[in-house]
Design an enzyme around this catalytic site. Structure first.
Site, PDB file in Angstrom:
ATOM      1  N   ASP A  23       0.827  -1.213   0.000  1.00 38.21           N
ATOM      2  CA  ASP A  23       0.000   0.000   0.000  1.00 38.21           C
ATOM      3  C   ASP A  23       0.862   1.264   0.000  1.00 38.21           C
ATOM      4  O   ASP A  23       1.955   1.275   0.551  1.00 38.21           O
ATOM      5  CB  ASP A  23      -0.923  -0.018   1.223  1.00 38.21           C
ATOM      6  N   ASN A  71     -10.919  -2.601  -5.626  1.00 37.77           N
ATOM      7  CA  ASN A  71     -10.116  -1.657  -6.418  1.00 37.77           C
ATOM      8  C   ASN A  71     -10.740  -1.334  -7.790  1.00 37.77           C
ATOM      9  O   ASN A  71     -10.332  -0.369  -8.439  1.00 37.77           O
ATOM     10  CB  ASN A  71      -8.679  -2.163  -6.607  1.00 37.77           C
TER      11      ASN A  71
HETATM   12  C1  IPE Z   1      -5.314  -2.766  -0.323  1.00 38.49           C
HETATM   13  O1  IPE Z   1      -4.991  -1.428  -0.482  1.00 38.49           O
HETATM   14  C2  IPE Z   1      -5.331  -3.472  -1.668  1.00 38.49           C
HETATM   15  C3  IPE Z   1      -4.044  -3.677  -2.287  1.00 38.49           C
HETATM   16  C4  IPE Z   1      -2.884  -3.353  -1.781  1.00 38.49           C
HETATM   17  C5  IPE Z   1      -4.087  -4.317  -3.594  1.00 38.49           C
HETATM   18  P1  IPE Z   1      -6.125  -0.304  -0.669  1.00 38.49           P
HETATM   19  O2  IPE Z   1      -5.408   0.979  -0.811  1.00 38.49           O
HETATM   20  O3  IPE Z   1      -7.053  -0.704  -1.748  1.00 38.49           O
HETATM   21  O4  IPE Z   1      -6.891  -0.423   0.725  1.00 38.49           O
HETATM   22  P2  IPE Z   1      -7.727   0.667   1.529  1.00 38.49           P
HETATM   23  O5  IPE Z   1      -8.697   1.289   0.570  1.00 38.49           O
HETATM   24  O6  IPE Z   1      -6.745   1.666   2.060  1.00 38.49           O
HETATM   25  O7  IPE Z   1      -8.371  -0.100   2.633  1.00 38.49           O
HETATM   26  C1  IPE Z   2      -1.471   0.196  -3.430  1.00 36.43           C
HETATM   27  O1  IPE Z   2      -1.225   1.570  -3.466  1.00 36.43           O
HETATM   28  C2  IPE Z   2      -1.620  -0.411  -4.810  1.00 36.43           C
HETATM   29  C3  IPE Z   2      -2.971  -0.893  -5.145  1.00 36.43           C
HETATM   30  C4  IPE Z   2      -4.006  -0.871  -4.357  1.00 36.43           C
HETATM   31  C5  IPE Z   2      -3.145  -1.427  -6.468  1.00 36.43           C
HETATM   32  P1  IPE Z   2      -2.423   2.605  -3.510  1.00 36.43           P
HETATM   33  O2  IPE Z   2      -2.761   2.887  -4.928  1.00 36.43           O
HETATM   34  O3  IPE Z   2      -3.543   2.117  -2.677  1.00 36.43           O
HETATM   35  O4  IPE Z   2      -1.738   3.878  -2.870  1.00 36.43           O
HETATM   36  P2  IPE Z   2      -2.399   4.897  -1.859  1.00 36.43           P
HETATM   37  O5  IPE Z   2      -2.944   4.103  -0.717  1.00 36.43           O
HETATM   38  O6  IPE Z   2      -3.470   5.607  -2.622  1.00 36.43           O
HETATM   39  O7  IPE Z   2      -1.274   5.784  -1.444  1.00 36.43           O
HETATM   40 MG    MG Z   3      -4.025   2.389  -0.727  1.00 42.03          MG
END
Ligand code: IPE
Ligand code: IPE
Ligand code: MG
Length: 244
Positions: A23, A71
């Site tokens: 994340d 997502n």
């Molecule tokens: C979790 O991260 C999913 C992945 C890393 C693929 P998200 O960024 O989607 O999770 P939330 O929204 O912060 O819970």
């Molecule tokens: C995790 O990084 C990757 C995926 C969920 C695919 P994020 O895209 O959630 O990054 P933040 O949380 O917005 O910084």
């Molecule tokens: Mg995230």
């Protein structure tokens, strides 16, 4: 680069299976003044390094959360970028994964992914199926609740058909119907970027995983950071509900 296992880690107390919630790609990109997708691109390099590190240090299995069932709710251009990134990486890295003896597997509802990505996934899983090195699992269109529901449906169908007694539904049998069948439960769960939540990842399998949460954003999670996570893991007293 720390190619060998660092001397302050005990080889006989390493996690057998490490899971990561990768994340913070978006926040990393923002901090650099870049579009979010650049964070995903950099995050893919981080995952590649971590896979190699696990392999170098003798960790048997790595599972990475690449795309959740939630997502899909992101802007279309980000989702499209991620899908084409997964495809490009697979095509580009397959040869190296073969050389490094990696066994790759994807878990999640793969039927909803673009068909060209599905084809690349099927190819990589088939080509690496007999490799003997690290078991690398990528959770793509994965949701823990969705996984449990599909397991329930498969089991209920067997009960309805009269081929399974309800009393024969044990934890072991249930686990065999999850996407992760045959892969042991994670010993260590790492989440980057400081969020203290599971976000629908491996709900069943994480029952007794040790959790390590760091404020470091995923694209900055390097070998030194992983080393720190393992030091923390080795200090834990895993009681599994028992007393000593
Ligand atoms: C979790 O991260 C999913 C992945 C890393 C693929 P998200 O960024 O989607 O999770 P939330 O929204 O912060 O819970
Ligand atoms: C995790 O990084 C990757 C995926 C969920 C695919 P994020 O895209 O959630 O990054 P933040 O949380 O917005 O910084
Ligand atoms: Mg995230």
């Amino acid at each position: 680069m720390l190619k060998q296992l660092p001397a302050d880690l005990q080889i006989d107390r390493l996690p057998r299976h490490v899971a990561v919630i990768m994340d913070g790609n978006g926040r990393w990109a923002k901090s650099q003044g870049l579009p979010r997708i650049m964070g995903h691109r950099r995050g893919a390099d981080t995952l590649k390094d971590l896979l190699r590190c696990c392999s170098d240090w003798g960790i048997g299995a790595l599972t990475a959360y690449a795309f959740s069932t939630e997502n899909w709710g992101r802007p279309l251009e980000e989702v499209d970028f991620l899908m084409s990134l997964f495809e490009r990486i697979l095509r580009r890295e397959l040869k190296e994964m073969m050389e490094e003896d990696v066994r790759i597997r994807f878990v999640g509802d793969l039927s909803l992914l673009p068909s060209s990505l599905q084809a690349e996934i099927a190819q990589s899983m088939a080509d690496t199926a007999n490799n003997q090195g690290i078991q690398f699992t990528v959770a793509t269109n994965y949701g823990g609740r969705q996984e449990i529901i599909q397991a329930c449906q498969a089991i209920a169908q067997q009960v309805q058909a009269g081929t399974l007694e309800p009393t024969a539904i044990t934890e072991e049998l249930f686990a065999k119907h999850l996407y992760t069948a045959g892969i042991g439960d994670p010993d260590l769960l790492i989440r980057t970027s400081g969020e203290m939540r599971i976000s629908n990842f491996l709900l069943w399998q994480l029952a007794y995983a040790e959790m390590y949460i760091t404020d470091t954003l995923w694209p900055d999670f390097d070998r030194q950071e992983f080393h720190n996570a393992l030091i923390s893991y080795q200090k834990r007293d895993r009681r599994f509900g028992k007393v000593k």
